[in-house]
Design a protein around this motif. Sequence first.
Motif, mmCIF file in Angstrom:
data_model
loop_
_atom_site.group_PDB
_atom_site.id
_atom_site.type_symbol
_atom_site.label_atom_id
_atom_site.label_comp_id
_atom_site.label_asym_id
_atom_site.label_seq_id
_atom_site.Cartn_x
_atom_site.Cartn_y
_atom_site.Cartn_z
ATOM 1 N N UNK A 70 0.820 -1.218 0.000
ATOM 2 C CA UNK A 70 0.000 0.000 0.000
ATOM 3 C C UNK A 70 0.849 1.261 0.000
ATOM 4 N N UNK A 71 2.169 1.092 -0.143
ATOM 5 C CA UNK A 71 3.057 2.245 -0.218
ATOM 6 C C UNK A 71 3.465 2.821 1.111
ATOM 7 N N UNK A 72 3.273 2.072 2.197
ATOM 8 C CA UNK A 72 3.644 2.567 3.522
ATOM 9 C C UNK A 72 5.045 2.101 3.892
ATOM 10 N N UNK A 73 5.864 3.062 4.319
ATOM 11 C CA UNK A 73 7.208 2.756 4.810
ATOM 12 C C UNK A 73 7.123 2.632 6.329
ATOM 13 N N UNK A 74 7.586 1.510 6.871
ATOM 14 C CA UNK A 74 7.555 1.240 8.303
ATOM 15 C C UNK A 74 8.978 1.216 8.843
ATOM 16 N N UNK A 75 9.206 1.882 9.966
ATOM 17 C CA UNK A 75 10.460 1.793 10.700
ATOM 18 C C UNK A 75 10.162 1.163 12.059
ATOM 19 N N UNK A 76 10.854 0.047 12.377
ATOM 20 C CA UNK A 76 10.588 -0.719 13.585
ATOM 21 C C UNK A 76 11.887 -0.947 14.353
ATOM 22 N N UNK A 77 11.761 -1.101 15.661
ATOM 23 C CA UNK A 77 12.903 -1.488 16.475
ATOM 24 C C UNK A 77 13.270 -2.929 16.161
ATOM 25 N N UNK A 78 14.531 -3.167 15.780
ATOM 26 C CA UNK A 78 14.945 -4.530 15.457
ATOM 27 C C UNK A 78 14.904 -5.434 16.679
ATOM 28 N N UNK A 79 15.120 -4.871 17.859
ATOM 29 C CA UNK A 79 15.151 -5.676 19.079
ATOM 30 C C UNK A 79 13.764 -6.105 19.532
ATOM 31 N N UNK A 80 12.746 -5.262 19.282
ATOM 32 C CA UNK A 80 11.421 -5.525 19.850
ATOM 33 C C UNK A 80 10.294 -5.605 18.829
ATOM 34 N N UNK A 81 10.498 -5.039 17.647
ATOM 35 C CA UNK A 81 9.420 -4.952 16.663
ATOM 36 C C UNK A 81 8.514 -3.758 16.874
ATOM 37 N N UNK A 82 8.785 -2.937 17.893
ATOM 38 C CA UNK A 82 7.949 -1.767 18.162
ATOM 39 C C UNK A 82 8.093 -0.744 17.039
ATOM 40 N N UNK A 83 6.981 -0.110 16.707
ATOM 41 C CA UNK A 83 6.971 0.883 15.624
ATOM 42 C C UNK A 83 7.654 2.175 16.058
ATOM 43 N N UNK A 84 8.533 2.700 15.204
ATOM 44 C CA UNK A 84 9.183 3.987 15.433
ATOM 45 C C UNK A 84 8.456 5.072 14.656
ATOM 46 N N UNK A 85 8.216 4.837 13.360
ATOM 47 C CA UNK A 85 7.431 5.756 12.549
ATOM 48 C C UNK A 85 6.918 5.041 11.309
ATOM 49 N N UNK A 86 5.902 5.622 10.668
ATOM 50 C CA UNK A 86 5.419 5.159 9.373
ATOM 51 C C UNK A 86 5.196 6.376 8.475
ATOM 52 N N UNK A 87 5.305 6.172 7.186
ATOM 53 C CA UNK A 87 5.058 7.233 6.215
ATOM 54 C C UNK A 87 4.454 6.604 4.962
ATOM 55 N N UNK A 88 3.324 7.148 4.500
ATOM 56 C CA UNK A 88 2.667 6.630 3.303
ATOM 57 C C UNK A 88 3.049 7.473 2.096
#
Length: 400
Positions: free
Chosen positions: A116-134
Amino acid sequence: MIISRRRYLAMTGSTAALSAAGCTSLLDGETDDSGDQNADPDTDEDDETDADSDASSTGLAADDWPSFQRTPGNDGYTPSSAPTDDPAERWSTTLSGALEEQVAVVDGTVYAVTDDGTVHALEAASGDEIWTESLEGGRAQCPCIVDGLVVVSTETGELVALDAADGEREWTADLAGPVAGPTADAGTVYVGTSENPVAYAIDAASGVERWSFPLALDAVDYPAVSGEGVYVAAHSAWDGRLYALEPTDGSERWVHEADRMRSPAAVDDGVLARGYAVTILTPAGDPRQRTGFGTSYPAPPATTSTALFGGGSGGGFTALDRAEGVPDWHASFVGPISATAVTDDRAYLTTGRPELVALDLATGDRRWSRSLEGGIATGPTVADGAVFVGTNDGNLTAFE
């Protein structure tokens, strides 16, 4: 089923083994019978790779995977430590859409782009979301992380750079058509376009065009870059071409033609052109070797200094000795096989079940496997002491 090189060649002879694995050596018509048919890959010292030399030659941190198949050459090799036996699930999460390509991992952050064109940034250690941008016109792809930027291509002809820390847009380059790539090397981002096909070199810091070169066919997938050239794959219907361009000004060095064409890989002694088979070309563009990896359509292979590792749509997976042009071992799975990632002792791939599989690099023996949630899995990313893999259900899982 695993067939070792010694057993394979003893049963069939070297010429038949090449045919069974889809490999033809020395395309000038000669047959390479120079290999020792009784050699045992388990004791072959050439199978070892050197993490220090990788770091010095690529400039990449050992635990980073910043782009498709990790390096500018798309070679799929990493010296990163990864789970070799009986891994546990570090975390699993569901993103906004389907994952169809590898994720990137840099400095402890996972970067993924969904369909859907969304860029996801996640913590590699936990999988927690840092930011998203569509992004308008965005598509599923492996992003390219270069100099603190996340560079992503779109179907609308935009190449977009986001700040890796917060997702803010840093620059946008308007190109000739839907964008294939990107691949970055030495501060330059390389992409191609379709519909109005052009190859581009874009300054990574500013988004300014450094050079462009018109293509006869639509650019596809991810360019490969080495000191010898920039390699751009292009195809239309059944026609395929691999362009070798000068890194400094984009002038044409040579063109290789084959049936269709997908993302190439640059190796220390040439380039791998991936069509319905993989043709190994010299730096001058001369065919030196050809292999199908025992499958009907090859996925992106991985390469070390001594061997090539690859599978494809038919479920076959082969380790091919680069010097002799013969298989070290061959394995069969329920296809299709994904892009391959290799470390010093393991080959990682996903199959059509889907499942994530780890194989012994020297023998092809299965060390472990894990079932995945979804219908189709991405190629694996090996970084940060884990293996990251996604599916078309939007599920992203880290194993350690």
